[in-house]
Design a protein around this motif. Structure first.
Motif, short mmCIF file in Angstrom:
data_model
loop_
_atom_site.label_atom_id
_atom_site.label_comp_id
_atom_site.label_asym_id
_atom_site.label_seq_id
_atom_site.Cartn_x
_atom_site.Cartn_y
_atom_site.Cartn_z
N PHE A 189 2.32 -17.38 72.05
CA PHE A 189 2.34 -16.61 73.30
C PHE A 189 1.83 -15.19 73.06
N ILE A 190 2.28 -14.56 71.98
CA ILE A 190 1.81 -13.21 71.65
C ILE A 190 0.31 -13.23 71.36
N ALA A 191 -0.14 -14.27 70.67
CA ALA A 191 -1.57 -14.40 70.35
C ALA A 191 -2.39 -14.48 71.63
N PHE A 192 -1.92 -15.25 72.60
CA PHE A 192 -2.65 -15.36 73.87
C PHE A 192 -2.69 -14.02 74.61
N LEU A 193 -1.59 -13.28 74.57
CA LEU A 193 -1.58 -11.96 75.20
C LEU A 193 -2.59 -11.04 74.51
N ALA A 238 -18.49 -16.12 70.40
CA ALA A 238 -18.36 -15.61 69.02
C ALA A 238 -17.08 -14.80 68.87
N VAL A 239 -16.78 -13.97 69.86
CA VAL A 239 -15.55 -13.18 69.82
C VAL A 239 -14.34 -14.10 69.86
N ARG A 240 -14.38 -15.13 70.70
CA ARG A 240 -13.25 -16.06 70.81
C ARG A 240 -13.04 -16.83 69.51
N VAL A 241 -14.12 -17.30 68.90
CA VAL A 241 -14.00 -18.02 67.62
C VAL A 241 -13.39 -17.12 66.55
N TYR A 274 -9.56 -16.49 67.25
CA TYR A 274 -8.66 -17.61 66.97
C TYR A 274 -8.72 -18.04 65.51
N ALA A 275 -9.78 -17.68 64.79
CA ALA A 275 -9.79 -17.87 63.35
C ALA A 275 -8.71 -16.98 62.72
N ALA A 276 -8.56 -15.76 63.27
CA ALA A 276 -7.51 -14.85 62.79
C ALA A 276 -6.13 -15.40 63.15
N VAL A 277 -5.99 -16.03 64.32
CA VAL A 277 -4.71 -16.63 64.71
C VAL A 277 -4.35 -17.76 63.75
N ILE A 278 -5.34 -18.57 63.37
CA ILE A 278 -5.10 -19.65 62.42
C ILE A 278 -4.67 -19.08 61.07
N ALA A 279 -5.32 -17.99 60.64
CA ALA A 279 -4.94 -17.33 59.39
C ALA A 279 -3.50 -16.84 59.47
N GLY A 280 -3.10 -16.38 60.65
CA GLY A 280 -1.73 -15.92 60.85
C GLY A 280 -0.71 -17.02 60.64
N VAL A 286 -3.32 -27.20 64.14
CA VAL A 286 -3.59 -25.78 64.36
C VAL A 286 -5.09 -25.52 64.49
N VAL A 287 -5.86 -26.08 63.56
CA VAL A 287 -7.31 -25.83 63.54
C VAL A 287 -7.98 -26.40 64.79
N ILE A 288 -7.69 -27.65 65.11
CA ILE A 288 -8.34 -28.29 66.26
C ILE A 288 -7.92 -27.62 67.56
N TYR A 289 -6.63 -27.32 67.69
CA TYR A 289 -6.13 -26.73 68.93
C TYR A 289 -6.78 -25.38 69.21
N PHE A 290 -6.75 -24.49 68.23
CA PHE A 290 -7.21 -23.13 68.49
C PHE A 290 -8.73 -22.98 68.46
N MET A 291 -9.43 -24.06 68.16
CA MET A 291 -10.89 -24.05 68.27
C MET A 291 -11.36 -24.89 69.46
#
Length: 309
Positions: A68-72, A227-230, A233-239, A257-262
């Motif tokens: 939720f925080i990531a989406f915000l 590109a910004v979105r990828v 969400y790559a940073a979110v996956i790292a989190g 995690v990987v499939i969902y956030f991409m």
């Protein structure tokens, strides 16, 4: 082959909508009527059912909170890069950073690898709260800028999405849904909701295709926003690796995690953000972005199958 089986119907409905516009099978007025039926009547039923049936396992609360925080934060980042994407779309492009299409893209792709699992559904809880609780209020406030406070409150609470959320959560938290499950009427309820909501996804995809328009003036902005979105969400996956290392050690959870956030922006964002889409070109850009982003998802899915599964 499984990926083709899952995604072909998605692209078919988008292509069908695009063809209907090009060939003149459906007029703008007819499409607007379909919009009204889906987004003003049937979609709120889906939102109501989501809020009525949602449940969060205690062990997953931290994950839901993180997502939720990531989406915000994604919307904050979207606001920060509006200059990069282009001022033409700055009034809504930041919303395309938030949420993920879990039910119709991420979940079926993920299940095609692992079989039965609820991992991506956990992430979708945060997305549902944001998309159907926070965003309708936020969009109503932005769209009503300059009106009185009383009128703003009226606009917010007359919004069909907001009403569906309030009613659904109220019946959920007061235990009405649990009681309903114990009655003979539960099967009647579920079959009615299934019948009312089954056309929604196909029609949204059709409308996405109808509104699809990609030209040299929009492709650059789309690529930059993608590109910004990828990257975000790559940073979110790292989190996830940092905050939930034990869960990420599980290959099945890692793939979720990987499939969902991409995956692309949630299709449900289109009706939610519609008050901010001022022109047909705005709607076309949003539709095209969601559609084109699925190509990125396919590439990620293929890499997951080859490298991780």
């Amino acid at each position: 082959m499984k990926a083709v089986t899952i995604l072909f119907p998605v692209f078919f409905m988008i292509l069908l909508g695009f063809t209907a516009k090009v060939r003149g099978w459906i007029t703008q007025e007819q499409k607007a009527g379909a919009n009204a039926i889906i987004f003003n009547i049937l979609f709120p039923i889906l939102v109501f059912n989501l809020m009525l049936t949602v449940s969060v396992d205690a062990s997953s609360v931290y994950i839901v909170g993180y997502v939720f925080i990531a989406f915000l934060l994604s919307m904050v980042v979207g606001k920060m890069v509006t200059g990069v994407v282009g001022k033409k779309y700055e009034h809504f492009s930041w919303l395309l950073m938030a949420t993920v299409e879990g039910g119709n893209v991420a979940l079926p792709l993920y299940l095609s690898i692992v079989g039965q699992s609820s991992n991506t559904v956990i992430f979708d809880i945060a997305g549902s709260i944001l998309c159907f609780v926070v965003m309708p209020v936020m969009v109503a406030k932005i769209a009503s800028s300059g009106v009185s406070g009383g009128q703003l409150v009226k606009n917010i609470f007359s919004n069909s999405f907001v009403l569906a959320v309030i009613l659904g959560l109220t019946l959920n938290l007061t235990g009405v849904y649990t009681m309903l499950q114990q009655t003979p009427f539960f099967e009647l309820y579920t079959s009615t909701v299934d019948r009312a909501t089954s056309p929604i996804v196909g029609m949204i995809l059709f409308i996405l295709g109808y509104d699809l328009r990609i030209d040299k003036d929009t492709i650059g902005s789309m690529v930059k926003l993608a590109a910004v979105r990828v990257a975000f969400y790559a940073a979110v996956i790292a989190g996830f690796f940092f905050l939930f290392p034990a869960r990420m050690a599980d290959t099945a959870f890692l793939m979720a995690v990987v499939i969902y956030f991409m995956s692309p922006t949630g299709f449900g964002m289109l009706p939610v953000m519609s008050p901010l889409l001022k022109t047909e070109e705005d709607t076309s850009f949003a539709s095209a972005f969601m559609s084109v982003y699925m190509l990125i998802t396919l590439v990620v899915y293929a890499l997951v199958v080859i490298l991780i599964a």
